[in-house]
Design a protein around this motif. Structure first.
Motif, PDB file in Angstrom:
ATOM      1  N   VAL A   1       0.840  -1.195   0.000  1.00 56.59           N
ATOM      2  CA  VAL A   1       0.000   0.000   0.000  1.00 56.59           C
ATOM      3  C   VAL A   1       0.873   1.241   0.000  1.00 56.59           C
ATOM      4  CG1 VAL A   1      -1.922   1.178   1.133  1.00 56.59           C
ATOM      5  CG2 VAL A   1      -1.636  -1.304   1.425  1.00 56.59           C
ATOM      6  N   GLY A   2       0.638   2.137  -0.941  1.00 55.76           N
ATOM      7  CA  GLY A   2       1.393   3.382  -0.990  1.00 55.76           C
ATOM      8  C   GLY A   2       1.225   4.058  -2.325  1.00 55.76           C
ATOM      9  N   PRO A   3       1.847   5.233  -2.488  1.00 58.87           N
ATOM     10  CA  PRO A   3       1.758   5.938  -3.773  1.00 58.87           C
ATOM     11  C   PRO A   3       2.449   5.145  -4.876  1.00 58.87           C
ATOM     12  CG  PRO A   3       3.384   6.970  -2.336  1.00 58.87           C
ATOM     13  CD  PRO A   3       2.676   5.954  -1.512  1.00 58.87           C
ATOM     14  N   SER A   4       2.036   5.367  -6.102  1.00 63.21           N
ATOM     15  CA  SER A   4       2.593   4.607  -7.227  1.00 63.21           C
ATOM     16  C   SER A   4       4.094   4.833  -7.377  1.00 63.21           C
ATOM     17  CB  SER A   4       1.874   4.989  -8.524  1.00 63.21           C
ATOM     18  OG  SER A   4       1.984   6.385  -8.765  1.00 63.21           O
ATOM     19  N   THR A   5       4.590   5.976  -6.920  1.00 63.80           N
ATOM     20  CA  THR A   5       6.030   6.243  -7.002  1.00 63.80           C
ATOM     21  C   THR A   5       6.832   5.370  -6.038  1.00 63.80           C
ATOM     22  OG1 THR A   5       5.681   8.065  -5.440  1.00 63.80           O
ATOM     23  CG2 THR A   5       5.803   8.619  -7.795  1.00 63.80           C
ATOM     24  N   LEU A   6       6.181   4.877  -4.976  1.00 67.39           N
ATOM     25  CA  LEU A   6       6.872   4.083  -3.958  1.00 67.39           C
ATOM     26  C   LEU A   6       6.419   2.620  -3.941  1.00 67.39           C
ATOM     27  CD1 LEU A   6       6.975   6.604  -0.974  1.00 67.39           C
ATOM     28  CD2 LEU A   6       8.699   6.184  -2.737  1.00 67.39           C
ATOM     29  N   VAL A   7       5.360   2.303  -4.683  1.00 72.03           N
ATOM     30  CA  VAL A   7       4.906   0.914  -4.811  1.00 72.03           C
ATOM     31  C   VAL A   7       4.690   0.640  -6.300  1.00 72.03           C
ATOM     32  CG1 VAL A   7       3.264  -0.839  -4.043  1.00 72.03           C
ATOM     33  CG2 VAL A   7       3.745   1.118  -2.577  1.00 72.03           C
ATOM     34  N   PRO A   8       5.773   0.446  -7.045  1.00 69.23           N
ATOM     35  CA  PRO A   8       5.632   0.246  -8.494  1.00 69.23           C
ATOM     36  C   PRO A   8       4.865  -1.030  -8.820  1.00 69.23           C
ATOM     37  CG  PRO A   8       7.887  -0.163  -7.765  1.00 69.23           C
ATOM     38  CD  PRO A   8       7.171   0.422  -6.605  1.00 69.23           C
ATOM     39  N   SER A   9       4.131  -0.993  -9.911  1.00 72.63           N
ATOM     40  CA  SER A   9       3.279  -2.117 -10.296  1.00 72.63           C
ATOM     41  C   SER A   9       4.083  -3.378 -10.577  1.00 72.63           C
ATOM     42  CB  SER A   9       2.449  -1.751 -11.528  1.00 72.63           C
ATOM     43  OG  SER A   9       3.299  -1.384 -12.616  1.00 72.63           O
TER      44      SER A   9
END
Length: 322
Positions: free
Chosen positions: A201-209
């Motif tokens: 869980v986190g922003p896309s910048t810190l939890v890449p797909s």
């Protein structure tokens, strides 16, 4: 005078080289569970203050930390001393390494010292594995780059198991700076292997797909990610590893991804709150949550010593049997 308590029996791990602990990727439940059982026995002995001090008597343990980490280094030092080892903390800032000596030269020097156990923390992924190929000592990875931190994941697992009784069937939300977190990677490997569902869980910048290939669920909305979770594990923002622009201000980050009481209430009743430390209060976690009855953060520290005792015990016995 009563005899000192006997050391817990070390379990066997068939089919795996147990000389080093470099990571958890690829380990099986049959290899992880007995290690947690051994750590549990050391946790009980630590609380009774009746730890056998002859397990590592005559053995030398060197803590070789190329990165600062008071918490992890002290935990390994305590673990070694409680088992009777001679423990040496090498100050890299004052050593030949800081004067230009290569890692391989350092390995040759340590080998000449007849070291038994080498605990390594390094900013470069793979550094402990390189040392393990060049030294006779058992090597423990105490965190390498953005690769793994196996003993942290083991202590997290032990803490969860002590409270919830199992790791199988749980939903664990790992929240925050996953992209730069070796703790997150080791926990993903361990928890998914043991049957937990892991949410990142986190922003896309810190939890890449791309992390989805590790068999986890990815959420970029904190509320969705926490809903129904059994365990909420918060991670520190590692600004020292980040390029600019990955996160907004600390205030904005907490607004969208910080753990407060309102968000925690979306998880299961009495869900565990965890953090590997050090915490940034008011950035990733609210103080009232970090200090609440649901928080097991201090117990994680306690279990860290027990897990590291189990690892040192286990590797030493494996080396003696080889």
């Amino acid at each position: 005078m009563a005899n000192p308590p006997a050391a817990p029996a070390a379990p066997a791990e068939p089919g795996r080289n147990t000389r080093h602990l470099l990571g958890l990727e690829g380990m099986t439940p049959d290899q992880i569970e007995p290690l947690l059982d051994l750590a549990e026995s050391y946790a009980l002995l630590n609380r009774s203050r009746k730890v056998p001090r002859d397990v590592l008597r005559g053995r030398t343990l060197i803590n070789l930390f190329f990165e600062d980490s008071t918490r992890t280094r002290t935990s390994f030092e305590l673990a070694g001393r409680r088992l009777g080892a001679d423990v040496i903390n090498m100050s890299v800032a004052q050593s030949s390494v800081n004067k230009g000596e290569t890692l391989l030269d350092t390995a040759a020097t340590l080998n000449a010292m007849q070291t038994d156990l080498l605990v390594v923390r390094h900013s470069q992924s793979g550094a402990p594995a390189l040392l393990a190929r060049k030294v006779d000592a058992c090597v423990v990875n105490a965190g390498d780059g953005m690769h793994e931190h196996p003993t942290q994941a083991l202590l997290d697992a032990l803490t969860i198991r002590r409270h919830l009784g199992t790791l199988g069937g749980l939903t664990v939300a790992i929240c925050g700076d996953v992209a730069h977190s070796r703790v997150a990677r080791s926990n993903i490997h361990l928890l998914t292997t043991m049957g937990s569902t892991v949410r990142l869980v986190g922003p896309s910048t810190l939890v890449p797909s791309a992390l989805g290939r590790l068999g986890v669920d990815i959420h970029h909305n904190m509320e969705d990610g926490l809903r129904g979770a059994d365990v909420v594990m918060m991670l520190r923002l590692q600004r020292e590893r980040m390029s600019s622009g990955l996160v907004p201000s600390a205030r904005e980050y907490f607004r969208f991804f910080g753990l407060d009481r309102r968000r925690l209430d979306l998880a299961r009743p009495n869900a565990l709150v965890m953090h590997p430390g050090p915490m940034n209060r008011g950035v990733e976690i609210e103080s009232s949550v970090a200090d609440s009855s649901q928080s097991v953060i201090q117990e994680q520290v306690e279990m860290g010593v027990a897990v590291r005792m189990a690892v040192l015990d286990r590797l030493t016995r494996s080396r003696r049997a080889a």
